[in-house]
Design a protein around this motif. Structure first.
Motif, PDB file in Angstrom:
ATOM      1  N   GLY A 122       0.774  -1.142   0.044  1.00  0.00           N
ATOM      2  CA  GLY A 122       0.182   0.073  -0.099  1.00  0.00           C
ATOM      3  C   GLY A 122       0.846   1.090  -0.065  1.00  0.00           C
ATOM      4  O   GLY A 122       0.786   2.346   0.586  1.00  0.00           O
ATOM      5  N   ARG A 123       2.141   1.154  -0.719  1.00  0.00           N
ATOM      6  CA  ARG A 123       2.940   2.288  -0.732  1.00  0.00           C
ATOM      7  C   ARG A 123       2.647   3.120  -1.747  1.00  0.00           C
ATOM      8  O   ARG A 123       2.425   2.861  -2.939  1.00  0.00           O
ATOM      9  N   PRO A 124       2.649   4.707  -1.657  1.00  0.00           N
ATOM     10  CA  PRO A 124       2.422   5.592  -2.504  1.00  0.00           C
ATOM     11  C   PRO A 124       3.477   5.325  -3.790  1.00  0.00           C
ATOM     12  O   PRO A 124       4.764   5.334  -3.659  1.00  0.00           O
TER      13      PRO A 124
ATOM     14  N   VAL B 157      21.739  14.414   4.079  1.00  0.00           N
ATOM     15  CA  VAL B 157      20.933  13.307   4.733  1.00  0.00           C
ATOM     16  C   VAL B 157      19.646  13.378   4.497  1.00  0.00           C
ATOM     17  O   VAL B 157      19.121  14.489   5.002  1.00  0.00           O
ATOM     18  N   LEU B 158      18.919  12.393   3.776  1.00  0.00           N
ATOM     19  CA  LEU B 158      17.511  12.484   3.370  1.00  0.00           C
ATOM     20  C   LEU B 158      16.518  11.823   4.477  1.00  0.00           C
ATOM     21  O   LEU B 158      15.620  11.978   4.829  1.00  0.00           O
ATOM     22  N   ARG B 159      17.404  10.839   4.963  1.00  0.00           N
ATOM     23  CA  ARG B 159      16.827  10.108   6.213  1.00  0.00           C
ATOM     24  C   ARG B 159      17.775   9.604   7.296  1.00  0.00           C
ATOM     25  O   ARG B 159      18.854   8.832   6.823  1.00  0.00           O
ATOM     26  N   PRO B 160      18.031  10.041   8.532  1.00  0.00           N
ATOM     27  CA  PRO B 160      18.989   9.605   9.381  1.00  0.00           C
ATOM     28  C   PRO B 160      18.415   8.224   9.705  1.00  0.00           C
ATOM     29  O   PRO B 160      17.444   7.575   9.848  1.00  0.00           O
TER      30      PRO B 160
ATOM     31  N   ASP C 236      15.205  10.880 -11.572  1.00  0.00           N
ATOM     32  CA  ASP C 236      16.247  10.444 -12.408  1.00  0.00           C
ATOM     33  C   ASP C 236      17.515  10.178 -11.515  1.00  0.00           C
ATOM     34  O   ASP C 236      18.536   9.882 -12.071  1.00  0.00           O
ATOM     35  N   THR C 237      16.940   9.559 -10.462  1.00  0.00           N
ATOM     36  CA  THR C 237      18.226   9.186  -9.273  1.00  0.00           C
ATOM     37  C   THR C 237      17.757   7.678  -8.799  1.00  0.00           C
ATOM     38  O   THR C 237      16.689   7.307  -8.874  1.00  0.00           O
ATOM     39  N   VAL C 238      18.812   7.004  -8.211  1.00  0.00           N
ATOM     40  CA  VAL C 238      18.458   5.750  -7.774  1.00  0.00           C
ATOM     41  C   VAL C 238      19.029   5.743  -6.427  1.00  0.00           C
ATOM     42  O   VAL C 238      20.114   6.352  -6.046  1.00  0.00           O
ATOM     43  N   ALA C 239      18.435   5.040  -5.253  1.00  0.00           N
ATOM     44  CA  ALA C 239      18.843   4.824  -4.219  1.00  0.00           C
ATOM     45  C   ALA C 239      19.532   3.488  -3.992  1.00  0.00           C
ATOM     46  O   ALA C 239      18.871   2.318  -4.265  1.00  0.00           O
ATOM     47  N   VAL C 240      21.021   3.184  -3.538  1.00  0.00           N
ATOM     48  CA  VAL C 240      21.502   1.857  -3.712  1.00  0.00           C
ATOM     49  C   VAL C 240      22.221   1.655  -2.366  1.00  0.00           C
ATOM     50  O   VAL C 240      22.744   2.658  -1.443  1.00  0.00           O
TER      51      VAL C 240
ATOM     52  N   ALA D  52      14.076  -3.457  -2.218  1.00  0.00           N
ATOM     53  CA  ALA D  52      13.338  -3.652  -0.922  1.00  0.00           C
ATOM     54  C   ALA D  52      13.291  -2.738  -0.097  1.00  0.00           C
ATOM     55  O   ALA D  52      14.158  -2.297   0.551  1.00  0.00           O
ATOM     56  N   PRO D  53      12.018  -2.319  -0.119  1.00  0.00           N
ATOM     57  CA  PRO D  53      11.564  -1.465   1.228  1.00  0.00           C
ATOM     58  C   PRO D  53      11.339  -2.166   2.526  1.00  0.00           C
ATOM     59  O   PRO D  53      11.604  -3.617   2.547  1.00  0.00           O
ATOM     60  N   SER D  54      11.074  -1.569   3.446  1.00  0.00           N
ATOM     61  CA  SER D  54      10.907  -2.440   4.614  1.00  0.00           C
ATOM     62  C   SER D  54       9.536  -3.403   4.444  1.00  0.00           C
ATOM     63  O   SER D  54       8.474  -2.943   3.736  1.00  0.00           O
ATOM     64  N   ALA D  55       9.566  -4.335   5.213  1.00  0.00           N
ATOM     65  CA  ALA D  55       8.525  -5.451   4.877  1.00  0.00           C
ATOM     66  C   ALA D  55       7.495  -5.409   5.858  1.00  0.00           C
ATOM     67  O   ALA D  55       6.908  -6.147   6.477  1.00  0.00           O
TER      68      ALA D  55
ATOM     69  N   PRO E 194       9.473  17.374  -2.858  1.00  0.00           N
ATOM     70  CA  PRO E 194      10.256  16.324  -2.049  1.00  0.00           C
ATOM     71  C   PRO E 194      11.414  16.026  -2.750  1.00  0.00           C
ATOM     72  O   PRO E 194      11.292  15.351  -3.979  1.00  0.00           O
ATOM     73  N   ARG E 195      12.415  15.963  -2.385  1.00  0.00           N
ATOM     74  CA  ARG E 195      13.593  15.233  -2.501  1.00  0.00           C
ATOM     75  C   ARG E 195      13.847  13.845  -2.405  1.00  0.00           C
ATOM     76  O   ARG E 195      14.152  13.113  -2.970  1.00  0.00           O
ATOM     77  N   SER E 196      13.263  13.450  -0.954  1.00  0.00           N
ATOM     78  CA  SER E 196      13.134  12.114  -0.727  1.00  0.00           C
ATOM     79  C   SER E 196      11.517  12.057  -0.305  1.00  0.00           C
ATOM     80  O   SER E 196      11.180  12.234   0.808  1.00  0.00           O
ATOM     81  N   PRO E 197      10.973  11.683  -1.314  1.00  0.00           N
ATOM     82  CA  PRO E 197       9.609  11.547  -1.320  1.00  0.00           C
ATOM     83  C   PRO E 197       8.950  10.986   0.069  1.00  0.00           C
ATOM     84  O   PRO E 197       7.954  11.247   0.442  1.00  0.00           O
ATOM     85  N   GLY E 198       9.655   9.881   0.506  1.00  0.00           N
ATOM     86  CA  GLY E 198       9.260   9.019   1.785  1.00  0.00           C
ATOM     87  C   GLY E 198       9.102   9.874   3.053  1.00  0.00           C
ATOM     88  O   GLY E 198       8.067   9.805   3.559  1.00  0.00           O
ATOM     89  N   MET E 199       9.742  11.129   2.812  1.00  0.00           N
ATOM     90  CA  MET E 199       9.692  11.872   4.050  1.00  0.00           C
ATOM     91  C   MET E 199       8.352  12.636   4.086  1.00  0.00           C
ATOM     92  O   MET E 199       8.057  13.206   5.372  1.00  0.00           O
TER      93      MET E 199
ATOM     94  N   ASP F 199       4.767   7.419  -5.501  1.00  0.00           N
ATOM     95  CA  ASP F 199       5.991   8.451  -5.627  1.00  0.00           C
ATOM     96  C   ASP F 199       7.041   8.287  -4.584  1.00  0.00           C
ATOM     97  O   ASP F 199       7.769   9.090  -4.403  1.00  0.00           O
ATOM     98  N   ASN F 200       7.156   7.022  -3.888  1.00  0.00           N
ATOM     99  CA  ASN F 200       8.073   6.905  -3.004  1.00  0.00           C
ATOM    100  C   ASN F 200       8.847   5.843  -3.243  1.00  0.00           C
ATOM    101  O   ASN F 200       8.777   4.730  -3.070  1.00  0.00           O
ATOM    102  N   PRO F 201      10.130   6.192  -3.835  1.00  0.00           N
ATOM    103  CA  PRO F 201      11.177   5.212  -4.589  1.00  0.00           C
ATOM    104  C   PRO F 201      11.618   4.193  -3.588  1.00  0.00           C
ATOM    105  O   PRO F 201      11.525   4.263  -2.207  1.00  0.00           O
ATOM    106  N   LEU F 202      12.231   3.111  -4.167  1.00  0.00           N
ATOM    107  CA  LEU F 202      12.674   1.743  -3.305  1.00  0.00           C
ATOM    108  C   LEU F 202      14.148   1.900  -3.312  1.00  0.00           C
ATOM    109  O   LEU F 202      14.673   2.393  -4.335  1.00  0.00           O
TER     110      LEU F 202
END
Ligand code: AMP
Ligand code: MG
Length: 371
Positions: free
Chosen positions: A82-84, A218-221, A141-145, A166-169, A252-257, A86-89
């Motif tokens: 149920g993840r929006p 830092v987008l998420r501590p 246009d970015t990817v988190a690794v 893999a996002p959190s399960a 948002p730069r880190s949409p999850g926030m 626009d919130n990348p993995l």
């Protein structure tokens, strides 16, 4: 005849009427985190390669894995959580070199950080290549690794022969899972396989660092502290919203926030301030709420007790690693005990304390009392 190492882990699915998700039989398998059996890893890799979903432990929290390069599989991750959209993995790799498949530019700070902290709880945001499907990166246009420091995902990625998104399960918005029980509670019936490697070591997610900008931001501590990062690359920026203080106003730069996160079913009130002032305020709040017939739970440290409240001790305030490790499971435990309100005490915002405070502020949905 080949013996099926995980009985019932075939990917037969039936359409369910609700919310377009399919019903699957979720197979849960215990694995030794130090030495996962080869046949179990190979079966899990088959599930990944065929577009299925596998939940697995990492050193931070449990992840919900899919082939990062298969848009249909990734889409299913968004659906079942149920993840929006626009919130990348975060894309998980099993060796540092794989970053060149996914990232088009790897700045020198990234090299330094990878050299020092991979495998480990550090996610790097980089410009992405065309190999990364837009759905995985939510159109950015970015990817988190990240390269996890855990044998189960490392061997699974190698055996599947593909990076794993893999996002959190957990269900989107609920506290992150630190045990296979938590994963089953949220995702039984919608994922094929859950690898149970016991409780996770760190207990909060990775630190997400954007290295497309300088100084890095830092987008998420998370599990790796800002202090440790700064020892290697010098000053990094920590915007107020990354600490959980303000909501996004601009793009948002880190949409999850921008979403409420880590939230229990109960209302959560965070009390921030010096330890003594917090202790008095929490006592006062408990008394007030108890007086109105409200069932109250308190997240505390240093073994403090509160009368008329279910108190859970997260650990010594001088040992914030222990506090981080027990944070999410304690929030879930209080929820299960049936309290209406959870009152959480602030911790010092240094080291992993920054990540703890970020999670508590987000779980509170802004209900913060400063004393
Ligand atoms: P989770 O999957 O729950 O661990 O959350 C992953 C976090 O990383 C979320 O806060 C995402 O918004 C963030 N993230 C993932 N990919 C990117 C990206 N390309 N740019 C910025 N933030 C990202
Ligand atoms: Mg999450």
């Amino acid at each position: 005849m080949r013996r099926d190492p995980i009985p019932g882990s075939g990917t037969a699915r039936s359409k369910s009427a609700h919310r377009g998700t399919s019903v699957v039989k979720t197979v849960r398998v215990k694995v030794d985190p130090e030495n996962p059996p080869r046949e179990v890893i190979e079966e899990a890799a088959r599930v990944i390669r065929s577009g299925g979903l596998v939940a697995f432990p990492t050193e931070t929290v449990y992840g919900l894995g899919a082939d990062a390069l298969n848009p249909d599989a990734v889409m299913r991750v968004f659906r079942v959580k149920g993840r929006p959209p626009d919130n990348p993995l975060i894309v998980h790799v099993a060796d540092p070199e794989s970053i060149y498949l996914l990232a088009s530019e790897v700045p020198r700070v990234a090299d330094l950080l990878i050299e020092r902290f991979w495998p480990g709880p550090l996610t790097l945001v980089l410009k992405r290549t065309e190999v990364v499907p837009p759905v995985t990166s939510a159109g950015l246009d970015t990817v988190a690794v990240r390269m996890p420091d855990h044998r189960v995902p490392l061997e699974l990625i190698r055996s599947a022969g593909t990076p794993i998104a893999a996002p959190s399960a957990n269900k989107s918005g609920s506290p992150s899972p630190t045990t296979a029980d938590h994963v089953m509670m949220d995702l039984e019936g919608v994922v094929e396989l859950v690898l149970d490697g016991g409780p996770t070591e760190i207990g909060v997610e990775s630190t997400v660092l954007d290295v497309t900008v300088y100084p890095p931001e830092v987008l998420r501590p998370g599990g790796l502290s800002v202090e440790e990062i700064e020892r290697v690359v010098g000053r990094v920026r920590v915007p107020g919203w990354a600490r959980g203080l303000e909501k996004y106003t601009s793009r948002p730069r880190s949409p999850g926030m921008k979403y409420r996160h880590y939230a229990p079913k109960a209302r959560l009130i965070l009390v921030e301030g010096s330890p003594q002032a917090v202790y008095s305020k929490v006592q006062e709040l408990v008394k007030e709420l108890y007086g109105t017939g409200t069932k109250v739970g308190v997240l505390t440290t240093d073994g403090k007790r509160y009368e008329n409240a279910t108190t859970v001790d997260l650990g010594p305030s001088r040992d914030l690693r222990t506090v981080a490790k027990s944070l999410f499971c304690s929030i879930r435990a209080l929820d299960e005990s049936g309290v209406d309100v959870i009152i959480a005490e602030s911790v010092e915002e240094k080291g992993i304390g920054l990540a703890i405070m970020n999670r508590l502020r987000k779980a509170s949905g802004g209900e913060i009392v400063s004393v």
